[in-house]
Design an enzyme around this catalytic site. Structure first.
Site, mmCIF file in Angstrom:
data_model
loop_
_atom_site.group_PDB
_atom_site.id
_atom_site.type_symbol
_atom_site.label_atom_id
_atom_site.label_comp_id
_atom_site.label_asym_id
_atom_site.label_seq_id
_atom_site.Cartn_x
_atom_site.Cartn_y
_atom_site.Cartn_z
ATOM 1 C CG HIS A 263 -7.099 -3.129 9.868
ATOM 2 N ND1 HIS A 263 -5.782 -2.717 9.987
ATOM 3 C CD2 HIS A 263 -7.093 -4.118 8.954
ATOM 4 C CE1 HIS A 263 -5.017 -3.415 9.171
ATOM 5 N NE2 HIS A 263 -5.780 -4.290 8.540
ATOM 6 C CG ASP B 245 -7.468 -7.184 6.653
ATOM 7 O OD1 ASP B 245 -6.453 -7.085 7.371
ATOM 8 O OD2 ASP B 245 -7.723 -6.366 5.738
ATOM 9 C CB THR C 73 -3.920 -13.682 8.840
ATOM 10 O OG1 THR C 73 -4.369 -12.575 8.054
ATOM 11 C CG2 THR C 73 -4.236 -14.976 8.115
ATOM 12 N N GLY D 6 -0.010 -20.288 18.307
ATOM 13 C CA GLY D 6 -0.963 -21.123 19.053
ATOM 14 C C GLY D 6 -0.956 -20.847 20.543
ATOM 15 C CE LYS E 139 -7.128 -3.696 5.084
ATOM 16 N NZ LYS E 139 -5.790 -4.127 5.044
ATOM 17 N NE ARG F 132 -2.375 -1.289 3.553
ATOM 18 C CZ ARG F 132 -1.842 -0.498 4.461
ATOM 19 N NH1 ARG F 132 -1.917 0.829 4.327
ATOM 20 N NH2 ARG F 132 -1.242 -0.978 5.517
ATOM 21 C CE1 TYR G 45 0.393 -6.042 -1.928
ATOM 22 C CE2 TYR G 45 -0.667 -4.043 -1.135
ATOM 23 C CZ TYR G 45 -0.183 -5.312 -0.900
ATOM 24 O OH TYR G 45 -0.284 -5.849 0.350
ATOM 25 N N GLY G 46 -2.698 -5.323 -4.145
ATOM 26 C CA GLY G 46 -3.769 -5.560 -3.164
ATOM 27 C C GLY G 46 -4.573 -4.354 -2.737
ATOM 28 N NE ARG H 160 -0.108 -8.650 2.361
ATOM 29 C CZ ARG H 160 -0.648 -8.272 3.515
ATOM 30 N NH1 ARG H 160 -1.729 -8.868 3.984
ATOM 31 N NH2 ARG H 160 -0.109 -7.299 4.213
ATOM 32 C CB SER I 191 -0.772 -3.666 7.763
ATOM 33 O OG SER I 191 -1.956 -2.941 7.476
ATOM 34 C CB ALA I 192 2.561 -7.101 8.422
ATOM 35 C CB CYS I 193 0.727 -6.317 13.785
ATOM 36 S SG CYS I 193 1.944 -5.068 13.336
ATOM 37 N N GLY I 194 -0.341 -9.686 12.911
ATOM 38 C CA GLY I 194 -0.841 -10.922 13.514
ATOM 39 C C GLY I 194 -2.324 -11.199 13.467
HETATM 40 P P1 GTP Z 1 -2.381 -7.723 7.292
HETATM 41 O O1 GTP Z 1 -2.914 -8.769 6.382
HETATM 42 O O2 GTP Z 1 -1.308 -6.908 6.689
HETATM 43 O O3 GTP Z 1 -3.452 -6.856 7.854
HETATM 44 O O4 GTP Z 1 -1.592 -8.490 8.491
HETATM 45 P P2 GTP Z 1 -2.072 -9.354 9.731
HETATM 46 O O5 GTP Z 1 -2.379 -8.452 10.871
HETATM 47 O O6 GTP Z 1 -3.122 -10.307 9.332
HETATM 48 O O7 GTP Z 1 -0.743 -10.133 10.139
HETATM 49 P P3 GTP Z 1 -0.359 -11.691 10.005
HETATM 50 O O8 GTP Z 1 -1.196 -12.561 10.882
HETATM 51 O O9 GTP Z 1 -0.325 -12.038 8.582
HETATM 52 O O10 GTP Z 1 1.112 -11.682 10.606
HETATM 53 C C1 GTP Z 1 2.119 -10.873 10.072
HETATM 54 C C2 GTP Z 1 3.459 -11.380 10.482
HETATM 55 O O11 GTP Z 1 3.544 -11.451 11.896
HETATM 56 C C3 GTP Z 1 3.749 -12.772 9.956
HETATM 57 O O12 GTP Z 1 5.066 -12.834 9.510
HETATM 58 C C4 GTP Z 1 3.553 -13.655 11.159
HETATM 59 O O13 GTP Z 1 4.339 -14.809 11.102
HETATM 60 C C5 GTP Z 1 3.930 -12.735 12.324
HETATM 61 N N1 GTP Z 1 3.168 -13.090 13.539
HETATM 62 C C6 GTP Z 1 1.839 -13.276 13.641
HETATM 63 N N2 GTP Z 1 1.470 -13.639 14.887
HETATM 64 C C7 GTP Z 1 2.619 -13.674 15.612
HETATM 65 C C8 GTP Z 1 2.902 -13.983 16.982
HETATM 66 O O14 GTP Z 1 2.046 -14.312 17.792
HETATM 67 N N3 GTP Z 1 4.212 -13.880 17.353
HETATM 68 C C9 GTP Z 1 5.205 -13.523 16.485
HETATM 69 N N4 GTP Z 1 6.447 -13.461 16.915
HETATM 70 N N5 GTP Z 1 4.960 -13.250 15.182
HETATM 71 C C10 GTP Z 1 3.694 -13.318 14.755
HETATM 72 C C1 SPV Z 2 -2.995 -4.562 5.044
HETATM 73 O O1 SPV Z 2 -2.011 -3.956 4.597
HETATM 74 O O2 SPV Z 2 -3.526 -4.269 6.145
HETATM 75 C C2 SPV Z 2 -3.551 -5.700 4.300
HETATM 76 C C3 SPV Z 2 -3.107 -5.912 2.930
HETATM 77 O O3 SPV Z 2 -4.416 -6.399 4.807
HETATM 78 S S1 SPV Z 2 -3.846 -4.790 1.826
HETATM 79 O O4 SPV Z 2 -5.018 -5.429 1.246
HETATM 80 O O5 SPV Z 2 -2.895 -4.490 0.805
HETATM 81 O O6 SPV Z 2 -4.261 -3.618 2.533
HETATM 82 MN MN MN Z 3 -4.948 -5.685 6.903
#
Ligand code: GTP
Ligand code: SPV
Ligand code: MN
Length: 618
Positions: free
Chosen positions: A260, A307, A287, A526, A240, A91, A231-232, A399, A282-285
């Site tokens: 979100h 999401d 999923t 887990g 989004k 993004r 891109y996404g 992704r 985003s990318a903080c866990g």
């Molecule tokens: P978006 O799709 O961008 O919104 O991201 P998201 O919030 O769904 O994050 P996602 O679950 O994909 O995790 C992002 C990254 O964080 C990945 O590389 C995971 O492996 C890592 N991660 C997720 N949960 C944990 C956790 O509990 N501990 C640690 N150390 N890393 C984690």
């Molecule tokens: C995020 O960045 O929070 C995502 C991926 O979930 S995107 O669809 O590109 O926003």
């Molecule tokens: Mn997201």
């Protein structure tokens, strides 16, 4: 009521779904499509049906164009690898605008330009921008087609990659169009172009895009214009742009929340069920938590969304959440059989698109963190890659795009347009220090303060520097479609009008705290079920906590650590609230609040003063 196959518009097969759609009886929609075609001058206009045959035609076309590589059907049936242009991987927050009529309504956290000024610029960019390409009209609905008020959209795009991805991520196609026509419904017009016209004889590239990018929301008009990126989040406009930026404005106006957040269903050993929503940047866990495989016996997790959550109060006074999406657009790196076995099972069923991961020599995908490291692969950049290349094989924001119905732990309630009543909301960020594993708020306003001051290190999900701590309120910084101070007020107002005993309890978590060696203190994934368990037991009045300046934190004994490979010192370090660290946090929160000048809700200032007092700063 929850019958599978009931509103799965778009993804069902059958030749009757593949009849060409010549246009629409919805006069407004037809006029908009004609107007866009006249401006963008595509070779052809195609109304997307959502059929299986259409998917096959489009994916074949993408393979022929070199955008897609078909994966080995034995490994990932009906699945494809795509590599983007190396400049189009995330993004683009600096190119994202909220073009409200009044600049004040965009607030201090959004880029703003006057709507007419932006439209003039973008009409210039759109003029002729689809020359040599096909313009696709994608009717879609966010949420259920049979919802009380279906949330329609129509995306116009010149990207086959977008059409294919939209079919995974949203309910699309002819059944949606027919419903728009029957109801003479409003819809969010969402215009997307790669900005890469083809002149006669000009060869195409595998990932067309433009250096100039604009991701623009017009909140009053409920309209989206996107240009230059494939891109996404920049291009799949239901996600989004609509389900968060535009929907957050609708939610403000109509008294609900567009967030979100993941949604999960938790069942205790006593067979009590709880629905939990969680907002992490985003990318903080999200999923990973949404699909969690609990390590503690007797507890089960089922997934509703990973999401986005739309939440409204039901007649019983509880807050109900639905996931408006139809697929997962998940971060690939780090996903494996240990961290997220349910995501692995989902993608292994096929029907998925993988973007910017590595391609193995035997026709599968690979990324950092996945098992079975290949001796050789083709990196996302199309280069030879080996384990000692010293480079990432997959982009950090690579992704998978995969249908939600393939998730083996999808909760039945996903199919219920009413959604599920939320018992707890988790806010969380990625912080190497300061923020303990879990903190319980005292009440809704304190929880709103926790959300409003949420901080996290930036990630590869957006372009720009990675690892910088910033405030990311409710994990919505890039997605609030209006003034963030008004958004905080909206949260407070909803709580004020609600029955406090029925409001979700709010918690703040941090899976990412590190020890002195820089290793994660908490094993995460887990094991996060242990934190969910503590939260549920708090709500049931069963678990102990210590009162700290920031809220209630588990006593080390209250957190179930049975079978956990952590020393008592490590558990204590994960739970620690260090007043000195928090004192350093205060100026950052003050600076953040100062950005809102007079608009910050006084309740949040009161919360900050209370925190300062408890830290001995007042
Ligand atoms: P978006 O799709 O961008 O919104 O991201 P998201 O919030 O769904 O994050 P996602 O679950 O994909 O995790 C992002 C990254 O964080 C990945 O590389 C995971 O492996 C890592 N991660 C997720 N949960 C944990 C956790 O509990 N501990 C640690 N150390 N890393 C984690
Ligand atoms: C995020 O960045 O929070 C995502 C991926 O979930 S995107 O669809 O590109 O926003
Ligand atoms: Mn997201």
């Amino acid at each position: 009521q929850h019958g599978h196959g009931q509103d799965h518009s778009g993804r069902d097969a059958g030749p009757e779904r593949d009849k060409p759609v010549g246009g629409t009886t919805h006069a407004g929609l037809q006029a908009w499509v004609d107007e866009v075609a006249a401006l963008t001058t595509p070779d052809e206009v195609v109304w997307v049906t959502g059929s299986q045959q259409e998917w096959t035609r489009l994916t074949d076309k993408l393979v022929a164009a070199g955008t897609f590589t078909r994966l080995d059907p034995e490994k990932k049936p009906n699945s494809f690898h795509a590599a983007s242009d190396p400049t189009d991987v995330a993004r683009v927050e600096d190119r994202t605008y909220i073009c409200s009529v009044d600049e004040r309504d965009a607030g201090p956290t959004n880029n703003w330009m006057a709507p007419e000024e932006m439209k003039e610029i973008m009409r210039g960019l759109y003029a002729g921008c689809m020359t040599g390409r096909t313009m696709y009209v994608v009717p879609f609905v966010m949420g259920h087609l049979n919802a009380e008020h279906p949330m329609f959209g129509v995306e116009i795009t010149d990207s086959e990659y977008v059409v294919v991805s939209m079919r995974v991520m949203a309910r699309t196609g002819v059944s949606v169009l027919r419903r728009i026509e029957e109801l003479d419904a409003d819809y969010v017009p969402a215009l997307h172009s790669l900005g890469a016209p083809l002149q006669p004889g000009q060869a195409d590239v595998p990932w067309p895009c433009n250096e100039t990018k604009y991701i623009v929301q017009f909140p009053e008009q409920r309209m989206i214009w996107s240009y230059g990126s494939g891109y996404g989040g920049n291009a799949l406009l239901g996600k989004k742009c609509y389900a968060l930026r535009i929907a957050s404005v609708m939610a403000r106006d109509e008294g609900w929340l567009a967030e979100h957040m993941l949604i999960l269903k938790l069942t205790s050993p006593e067979q009590q069920t709880y629905y939990v929503a969680a907002a992490f940047p985003s990318a903080c866990g999200k999923t990973n938590l949404a699909m969690l495989a609990p390590t503690i016996p007797g507890w089960t997790v089922e997934t509703l969304g990973d999401d986005i959550a739309w939440m409204r109060f039901g007649e019983d006074g509880r807050l109900y959440a639905v996931n408006p999406e139809f697929g997962f657009f998940g971060v690939a790196p780090g996903t494996n059989e240990h961290t997220n076995p349910n995501a692995m099972r989902t993608i292994n069923l096929g029907n998925s698109v993988f973007t910017n991961v590595a391609l193995t020599d035997d026709g599968d995908v690979w990324w950092e963190g996945l098992e079975n490291t290949p001796a050789h692969a083709t990196s996302w950049k199309g280069e030879d890659w080996t384990p000692d290349s010293g480079e990432l094989s997959a982009h950090a924001n690579s992704r998978y795009c995969t249908p939600i119905e393939q998730c083996p732990i999808l909760a039945d309630e996903y199919h219920d347009p009413q959604g599920v009543p939320i018992s707890a909301i988790f806010f969380g960020g990625r912080r190497r220090d300061t923020v303990p594993l879990v903190t319980e708020s005292r009440d809704w306003v304190h929880g709103t303060f926790m959300g409003a001051t949420l901080s996290s290190e930036t990630t590869a999900a957006a372009t720009g520097q990675v690892g910088v701590v910033r405030r990311d309120p409710m994990a919505m910084l890039p997605f609030i479609g209006y003034d963030a101070a008004d958004y905080f007020q909206h949260w407070i107002d909803l709580g004020k009008d609600a029955d406090a005993t029925k409001l979700p309890r709010i918690f703040y978590v941090n899976w990412f705290r590190r020890d002195d060696d820089g290793d994660f203190l908490w094993p995460g994934f887990g094991e996060n079920a242990r934190v969910l368990k503590w939260a549920i037991e708090r709500m049931e009045g069963k678990a102990a906590a210590v009162e700290t300046p920031i809220g209630h934190v588990p006593t080390p004994e209250a957190l179930d650590t049975t079978g956990l490979e952590m020393t008592p010192e490590q558990v204590e370090a994960a739970l620690a609230v260090d007043p000195e660290e928090w004192k350093q946090e205060i100026p950052q929160i003050e600076e953040w609040f100062a950005r809102f000048e007079g608009n910050l809700p006084t309740q949040l200032q009161v919360e900050l003063d209370g925190l300062k007092a408890r830290l001995g700063l007042l």
